[in-house]
Design a protein around this motif. Structure first.
Motif: not given
Lengths: 109, 483, 465, 626
Positions: D359, D433, D435
């Motif tokens: 995450k 990216e 997350r």
């Protein structure tokens, strides 16, 4: 004339003992088998008499008066005992109209 | 005279409390025990200076050679010290409860103290037995009258069981006593030493069993322990404290004072078995403690385990073992009293000892948590606490006796951590439960009891030498007898 | 010796005083008589004398026993406030007179030197007791007890007499001192075999009196049925006298043939211990429990008797004294509580009647506790030292297994004695403050304090014996 | 001289002051009280280091336990080894204290936390300063206690409490071994003093059971340093606040085992079997930790398994008698692992307490200092030259190469895993990216200076730490090895190696290739580890840590719990009590039976009497006359 001890000694001592023992045992058997308090009591008296007999026999055999004196004591005390015993039996009879010792077993365990 | 004062002062005050039932029982008994502690401390100080025992000898039943003789040496000194030290705290722990001014309650505790003092001080074996038994009555009344659930049956079992055991001690003592030389026999413990040691190995074996059963039930040692968890749980807290803090030491004291010097050949036969039983008790008690749901019961089993270690250590008959046992008796007394008091504090506030219902107390009472953790650490024998010194020496002595025994007994330090940490976790840590949300802070009186006890835990861990030194001379005398 | 004459005269005089004086005065008078008796007995101290054609001998031992007996009688009289409450059918004067007579009988039993004296003393005591047992005339239990006691007592007397006769037949003498010499002088082989039967029958007759198993059957029923005050008398005076006689016979006469009877006594003492203690454990009635407890104490005392040590005399005395004190106190509290509970509870003598006694009657509860503790042999009470001396004597004879059994049995004893303590302290009940008459109080506290004092400092008495 | 006492004393004072005044003083004051003592202790340690003349000093503080002939004093020992340890403990400790000021600033238990940290430092210092095994044991258990307190610092949460208990209990298992070792030492040498024991051994007094002693001591080390089979507590210990993980469970406490073995090298050196055992345990642990680390998704868990694995390396080194190399690795590991943990803490801080790397992502621009320092740490641990990890690890590997080729090659394998999973974590955290949730995104921020400064300092140390023991081939003079030489057995120099040899090349390949692979997988192909439910097969097995926890649960915890109930309910109540109460029951039964003989019937009574008389007469006559 033979003295009483001599007469008594003509029968061996063992016979007196056996006779008294037999009487004594009969008394015991009476206590064991009878349910009427008075008869039980009589059986006990029989035991005492067996003792008396034997005492007298010994006493005469040994020419020692103390045994016979003892017999008097036993008889006197037995009389007192009888008085008390009969009183107790009467008391019980008043209460339950019976002198059967088999009925009396409220106290147990 | 000082000895007599120490012995009889609590008895007098206790009797006064029981008879007169004064209103301010708490103040009276507290000041009495403090005075007692001071007097005892003064006497111990004198003993420590000279390292000579203080004795008091008076004829008691001269026809049969039984004397009223008292002796305070290094070994009994530690135990009377323990007894005198702990009583003020035990009494103090009643403050602000309905028991504080309950004259009977306080009086019984003082009687108990007197009896225990007597047992520790006795120089005559029958005097010892006299107090050994006599101490049962006050504690029985205390537990039976003021205890919890199902108290009557449990305390009765306790009473019968312990008396049953001590009757064996009684005949054993008589047996040895009758073999002492002289026209009138003597029951002086030192004379008994000399007599018993010369008995045949067979009789010593039987005598060892008779004596050991009595003490094993008192301590208790596996498998004579089944009275103990129930009794500890159901007794009022102070009763439990007395039982676990001091009274069980009468058993261990008895082993050191009587069994070890008297029956070297008996121990040669049975000692190993007794040690094995003690060690089984250590492991067995610890394992049971792990899953207990009731905090007091958990501590009861923990006490059982600790005593097993003490017993195993001293039965090795080594200098180390006896020293360690003495030290651990002292430590265990202090720790276990503190721990039981913490449980009582929790119970007072929440009316529960169920671990499942407790938790999160640290959030409302930091001081309680700190004291509890320190006391627990003493109990799990963390270095720099008193428990460590005791267990270290004990384990060392067991280890010197047998490597395997030492290792198995050593498992106690693991299992001890398991159940003690669980106890901490379930009470102090975790989420606040329904009944601990409004957990009030410690009162001043409670602090006055807990904080000094916690300090003792640490002091005992840092300065053990004072006490080791105190008992060294007397223990050496006993171990020299064994050579 | 003068005490016997004095007490007999006092007894007769009592019968007359009964016409004029109320019960209270009679009681005081009787106490006075007994006090005089005690004084007269004590005056004989250290004078070993023979009386009545050498049939009666006062020795220090017999004086001690007489003192214990009279002390017990004194306490019983002090505690006898009612004899069945205010009832026109009760005749206190007679009871007091009979009590005095039975004390005379008991004294004869402890001081005899001739079989006639033994027999007469025994019968005076027994016949008196038959009467007293049945004194609650309209109570069927009392009747039954009296009849049982009477029949069995008479039977036992028969046995005893037969035994005496056989011994007489074998030795030609009734004198204790002669008997001992004759038995000692004759080789065992040349003795007629019925001597041994005689010895055994005599022992059996006396064992009956001290209620040793298996001759104990009368004891629980009679103790239970008799009015409690007389139960108290029986379990103290009669028992002490019985033991004194037994001990006197065994040590004085049959000491020479120790090995012939000792095994029997062993077994009987063990059996008595087991039956007494184990059966007592079951009892629900305190009175019956005390009856069985008295059987069990007979077992302990028999152990000393069989040990036959130099110290046994003093042990028997000490034990009798401690047992007497404790029993008197226990029965005294029982009397008070059962009287209080009569009408309130169905069975006023049960443990359940004692429940909650301590709440409003701490003094009574304390006395009761101490007496039970003493009976149980817990330290700090006289009973503890009693047990100690007994075990110590037995060990000296190397009697080991009976002692171990006795130890186990005293653990059982603790069980049933403590049941009483539990009832009074730890059970809930509603006993109000019980009124205790002053004499009663004095006697009760005397027993309790004496028990405690003897427990802490047994030497006070032990050195006398 | 007396200043030496201050080194342990100061943290203790800090503990006492903070501990007693909590929660009544402000956080600033608590921070100052907490941080000054280790700082001053560090300064004093440096002074000690500079003035050290190479001789061992023993400071007698007090008598502690005197038991007949056995004396166990409170003695402190100052020598080369303890001084180096002092530097690491106080140095890294100070940094972590400073870091904690920022990290814990919002925590209610701030003062308490510092108190515990100080207590830990105190015990750790006692551990390394103690002049005998018993004093070492004080520190040994003391740090275990602090570890317990700090893992369970957030004590409301039961799972944290469980982790704390697990740590303490597992340590205790090791401690039992250690204690047995001490007892054996006392038996054989009558003392626990290092000097007495070691000089006695060196003078030829070698007891028969020296191997057993070494083994027992090593059991202690297995617990403390999380080696197989006592390693499972360390990953769980990540429940504690991150600074704790950095200080206790990476840099200092867990290396106590290595310290102890080095300290007792005289004993171990004479027990080749045990040393062999040590090496293989170390190797297995290193491999196991590295393999489990491959698939973990919790950033701290990865670091934890990495720690387990690195500790394994150190023991491997010890197994090959490469004491100074292992110690070298202890030091560099302290730097880079502390750095990584603190970096991870900074990440977690930024991510609002999110620890799952699935995450995270793309954090490099948001928290640049953390990013940069974490990178340096990753490079160091992966063994990429010229970072410190390269030198220390290489030295161990070099010794292994000469010791045992099989071990060496397996170690290389583990090393490859290490660099792979470290880069995996690094890439998943910082590259690609973001997350996480939007809420987390809005909170993303670089940590305060109090957290970044320690990061920077540690990063510098991670980079340059290798200088302490720079090998000859890199132009150094192996300072640390010379410094420790008086305490260690003399070893032959390994000799020069070429960069192109297998010995040198393989580690380099293991260091360089896996990162490439990691970059390829996680950066180029943008693969993200799958969700918990979707993992299967061997991957699942590794992800679940080979089910070792479950195994322990099955074979130890459950049986113990079962026996606890079984003993308590069944044995106690049904067996023993049955017997105890059975006696009572028998009496009661006998009682109810006995009363039946009392029937109440006079005839029966007389009958019984007559029977008894008959029996008595019969018995009597039989024995006397017949």
């Amino acid at each position: 004339m033979q003295s009483i001890p001599d007469i008594i000694r003509t029968i061996p001592l063992a016979h007196y003992i056996l006779l008294s023992s037999a009487l004594f045992c009969i008394g015991i058997l009476g206590v064991l088998t009878r349910r009427n308090a008075i008869i039980v009591f009589m059986a006990i008296e029989l035991m005492l008499n067996a003792v008396n007999l034997l005492l007298a026999a010994f006493s005469s055999y040994y020419s020692d008066p103390s045994g016979q004196i003892f017999v008097f004591f036993i008889m006197a005390v037995a009389a007192a005992e009888v008085a008390v015993g009969l009183a107790i039996i009467v008391m019980i009879y008043r209460n339950i109209q019976s002198i059967d010792i088999g009925i009396l077993n409220k106290l147990k365990n | 005279m000082n000895l007599l004062f120490i012995l009889f002062f609590p008895l007098l005050i206790g009797a006064y409390l029981l008879i007169a039932k004064p209103k301010h029982a708490f103040i009276i008994s507290l000041s009495a025990t403090i005075l007692e502690a001071i007097a005892t401390g003064f006497m111990l100080y004198k003993i420590n200076e000279t390292l000579l025992p203080i004795t008091f000898i008076q004829d008691w039943i001269p026809e049969v050679g039984i004397q009223f003789s008292l002796k305070a040496d290094g070994i009994s000194g530690i135990l009377i010290g323990l007894c005198a030290l702990l009583l003020p705290f035990i009494i103090g722990s009643t403050s602000n409860t309905e028991k504080a001014n309950h004259a009977q309650y306080q009086g019984l505790m003082l009687l108990m103290q007197s009896a225990m003092m007597g047992a520790f001080l006795a120089k005559d074996a029958f005097l010892f037995y006299f107090f050994f038994e006599a101490s049962l009555l006050p504690i029985y009344f205390l537990a039976s009258k003021f205890g919890g659930e199902n108290k009557s049956a449990i305390t009765f079992k306790f009473l019968l069981y312990t008396i049953f055991g001590s009757l064996f001690l009684f005949i054993g003592l008589i047996f040895v006593y009758l073999r002492t030389p002289g026209a009138t026999h003597s029951a002086d413990i030192e004379t008994l030493y000399l007599t018993a040691r010369n008995l045949s190995a067979e009789s010593q074996g039987y005598l060892f069993m008779a004596f050991f059963i009595a003490f094993a039930i008192k301590m208790p040692i596996f498998p004579f322990h089944t009275w103990q968890p129930d009794t500890y749980t159901t007794s009022p807290s102070q009763g439990t404290m007395l039982l676990s803090g001091i009274m069980l030491k009468m058993g261990t004291y008895g082993v050191i004072r009587l069994i070890i010097p008297m029956f070297p050949l008996g121990i040669a036969i049975w000692g190993n078995t007794a040690i094995v039983l003690s060690i089984i008790g250590v492991i067995y008690g610890s394992i049971i403690a792990i899953q207990q749901k009731d905090a007091k019961r958990l501590l009861a089993y923990s006490s059982f385990a600790h005593v097993g270690l003490i017993s195993a250590g001293m039965l090795t008959q080594s200098f180390d073992g006896i020293q360690g046992a003495l030290y651990q008796m002292l430590s265990h007394g202090i720790n276990v009293i503190g721990l039981f008091f913490v449980i009582e504090i929790i119970e007072r506030r929440t009316k529960s000892r169920e671990l499942a219902q407790l938790g999160g107390i640290t959030q409302s009472s930091y001081a309680l948590t700190v004291c509890f953790i320190i006391l627990s650490l003493g109990s799990v024998a963390l270095p720099l606490t008193n428990g460590f010194i005791g267990e270290f020496i004990l384990l060392k002595s067991i280890f010197d006796y047998s490597l395997i025994f030492g290792v198995i007994a050593g498992i106690t330090i693991i299992l001890g951590a398991v159940y003690t940490l669980r106890l901490i976790q379930k009470t102090m840590f975790g989420n606040v439960s329904r009944i601990t949300t409004e957990f009030s802070k410690l009162t001043l009186e409670e602090k006055m009891v807990l904080i000094p006890l916690s300090i003792f835990v640490l002091l005992g861990g840092i300065f053990p030498n004072a006490i080791l030194h105190f008992s060294e001379e007397s223990v050496t005398q006993i171990t020299q007898l064994l050579k | 010796m003068t005490a016997i004459i004095a007490l007999s005269l006092f007894g007769i005089s009592n019968l007359f005083w009964g016409f004029w004086f109320p019960r209270k005065v009679l009681q005081i008078l009787t106490l006075l008589f007994l006090a005089i008796g005690i004084g007269l007995t004590a005056m004989d101290w250290n004078h070993e004398l023979l009386w009545f054609g050498n049939m009666f001998r006062t020795t220090n031992t017999s004086i001690n026993f007489s003192l214990i007996i009279q002390l017990a009688a004194f306490l019983v009289v002090a505690l006898s406030r009612g004899f069945g409450a205010d009832d026109e059918h009760t005749h206190p004067a007679e009871y007091y007179a009979i009590l005095l007579f039975s004390v005379v009988g008991a004294i004869l039993m402890v001081s005899f030197d001739h079989m006639i004296m033994l027999f007469v003393g025994l019968e005076i005591l027994s016949v008196a007791m038959y009467v007293l047992t049945g004194s609650d005339k309209r109570n069927l239990k009392s009747n039954e007890a009296a009849l049982k006691y009477f029949l069995m007592g008479a039977f036992a007397t028969g046995i005893l007499l037969f035994g005496i006769t056989l011994v007489y037949g074998a030795t030609k003498s009734f004198y204790i001192s002669n008997l001992a010499n004759i038995i000692a002088a004759t080789a065992p082989e040349s003795m007629p075999s019925f001597l041994y039967i005689g010895v055994l029958l005599m022992l059996i007759g006396l064992l009956f009196k001290v209620s040793a198993a298996p001759f104990h059957f009368w004891t629980p029923d009679v103790y239970d049925g008799a009015p409690t005050i007389f139960t108290m008398f029986m379990s103290t005076v009669v028992k002490t006298a019985g033991f004194a006689a037994l001990y006197h016979i065994l040590s004085g006469v049959f000491g020479g043939i120790y090995s012939t009877w000792v095994l029997t006594i062993y077994f009987i003492s063990m059996l008595t211990l087991i039956i007494g203690n184990v059966t007592a454990a079951y009892q629900l009635s305190v009175k019956r429990m005390l009856a069985y407890s008295s059987i069990s104490h007979a077992g302990y005392m028999l152990m000393t008797v069989s040990a036959m040590q130099s110290s046994s005399t003093s042990t028997v005395l000490y034990y009798s004294l401690s047992y007497t004190l404790a029993t008197v106190a226990a029965f005294a509290v029982l009397i008070l509580v059962s009287e209080y509970q009569t009408g309130r509870k169905e069975k006023p003598e049960d443990y359940s009647s004692f429940e909650g006694l301590a709440k409003n009657n701490p003094g009574l509860a304390f006395c009761f506790t101490i007496s039970l503790l003493s009976l149980a042999g817990i330290p700090m009470t006289a009973g503890f030292w009693g047990k100690f001396f007994i075990f110590s004597d037995s060990f000296n004879r190397n009697i080991i297994y009976p002692v171990i059994l006795a130890i186990l049995m005293s653990a059982v004893g603790i069980y049933y004695y403590f049941k009483g303590i539990i009832a009074i302290y730890f059970k809930n009940g509603d006993i109000e403050k019980i009124e205790v008459p002053i004499l009663f109080k004095i006697a009760l506290w005397f027993c309790t304090i004496a028990t405690l004092v003897l427990g802490v400092y047994p030497n006070i008495v032990k050195s006398l014996f | 001289m007396s200043l030496i006492y201050l080194i342990p004393l100061l943290p203790f004072i800090g503990f006492v002051v903070n501990g007693f005044s909590f929660p009544n003083i402000s956080k600033q004051l608590a921070a100052i009280i907490g941080t000054i003592p280790p700082l001053v202790a560090f300064v004093l340690s440096i002074q000690l280091f500079i003035n050290f003349e190479g001789t061992t000093q023993i400071l007698h503080l007090a008598d502690w336990i005197k038991l007949g002939d056995l004396q166990i004093p409170f003695d402190l020992q100052i020598d080369a080894l303890s001084i180096m340890m002092l530097l690491v403990i106080t140095g890294v400790g100070t940094l972590i204290h400073i870091y904690s000021i920022g990290y814990m600033s919002h925590d209610q238990g701030f003062g308490k936390f510092f108190a515990f940290l100080n207590l830990f430092i105190f015990f750790m210092l006692i551990l390394v300063l103690g002049a005998n095994f018993t004093v070492l044991f004080i520190g040994w258990e003391g740090v275990g206690l602090c570890s317990y307190l700090l893992i369970g610092f957030w004590n409301q949460k039961n799972s944290y409490g469980n982790a704390a208990r697990k740590a303490f209990i597992m340590n205790r298992i090791g401690d039992l071994g250690f204690l047995v070792g001490i007892f054996l030492l006392i038996q054989n040498f009558g003392s626990t003093d290092y000097t007495t024991i070691f000089s006695s051994i060196q003078q030829g007094h070698v007891p028969d059971n020296l191997g057993l002693i070494a083994f027992c001591l090593f059991v202690g080390a297995m617990g403390k340093s999380a080696q197989i089979p006592l390693f499972t507590w360390l990953p769980d210990a990540m429940a504690g606040p991150t600074p704790v993980s950095a200080l206790i469970h990476a840099a200092t406490m867990v290396t106590a085992g290595i310290y102890m073995v080095i300290r007792a090298n005289v004993i171990f050196e004479l027990s080749p079997d045990v040393l062999h055992f040590v090496g293989w345990i170390g190797l297995s642990t290193a491999l196991l930790g590295a393999i489990i680390g491959l698939f973990q998704n919790d950033i701290k868990k990865v670091l934890a398994y990495s720690t387990v694995s690195q500790l394994g390396y150190m023991f491997m080194g010890l197994g090959a008698s490469a004491y100074s190399a292992s110690f070298f690795h202890v030091m560099t590991h302290a730097f880079f692992k502390a750095l990584l943990f603190l970096g991870a803490g900074s990440v977690i801080h930024a991510m609002s307490d999110e620890q799952d790397i699935r995450k995270m992502g793309g954090l490099k621009s948001k928290i640049p200092i953390t990013y940069l320092t974490f990178l340096l740490g990753t490079l160091a641990i992966s063994g990429i030259p010229p970072f410190s990890g390269f030198f220390s690890k290489d030295e161990i590997l070099a010794h292994l190469y000469h010791h045992d080729l099989l071990m060496w090659s397996l170690a290389i394998l583990g090393s490859a895993c290490t660099s792979f999973y470290m880069f995996r974590v690094f890439i998943l955290t910082f590259w690609g990216e973001f997350r996480g949730t939007e809420k987390q995104a809005s909170h993303l921020h670089e940590s305060p200076w109090s957290m970044t400064i320690p990061l920077i300092i540690l990063a510098v140390l991670s980079v340059a730490g290798g200088l302490i023991n720079l090998p000859h081939f890199a132009g150094g003079n192996e300072f640390l090895a010379h410094w420790l030489a008086p305490l260690l057995p003399s070893t032959e120099p390994l000799g020069e190696v070429s960069f192109l040899s297998l010995e040198m090349g393989a580690p380099l390949v293991a260091a360089f290739v896996p990162p490439m692979l990691a970059i390829f997988i996680f950066s180029s192909k943008k693969l993200i580890p799958s969700e918990d439910g979707q993992i299967q097969g061997i991957q699942q097995l590794i992800y679940q840590k080979f089910y070792i926890n479950e195994l322990y649960d099955l074979i130890i915890v459950r049986p113990v719990n079962f026996f606890s109930v079984f003993f308590g309910q069944v044995i106690d109540y049904l067996v023993i009590d049955l017997f105890v109460e059975g006696i009572g029951k028998i009496v009661q039964y006998a009682s109810t039976e006995f009363r039946r003989i009392q029937t109440g019937n006079v005839g029966y009574y007389v009958f019984m009497m007559v029977i008894s008389i008959a029996i008595i007469l019969f018995m009597g006559l039989k024995s006397w006359i017949l």
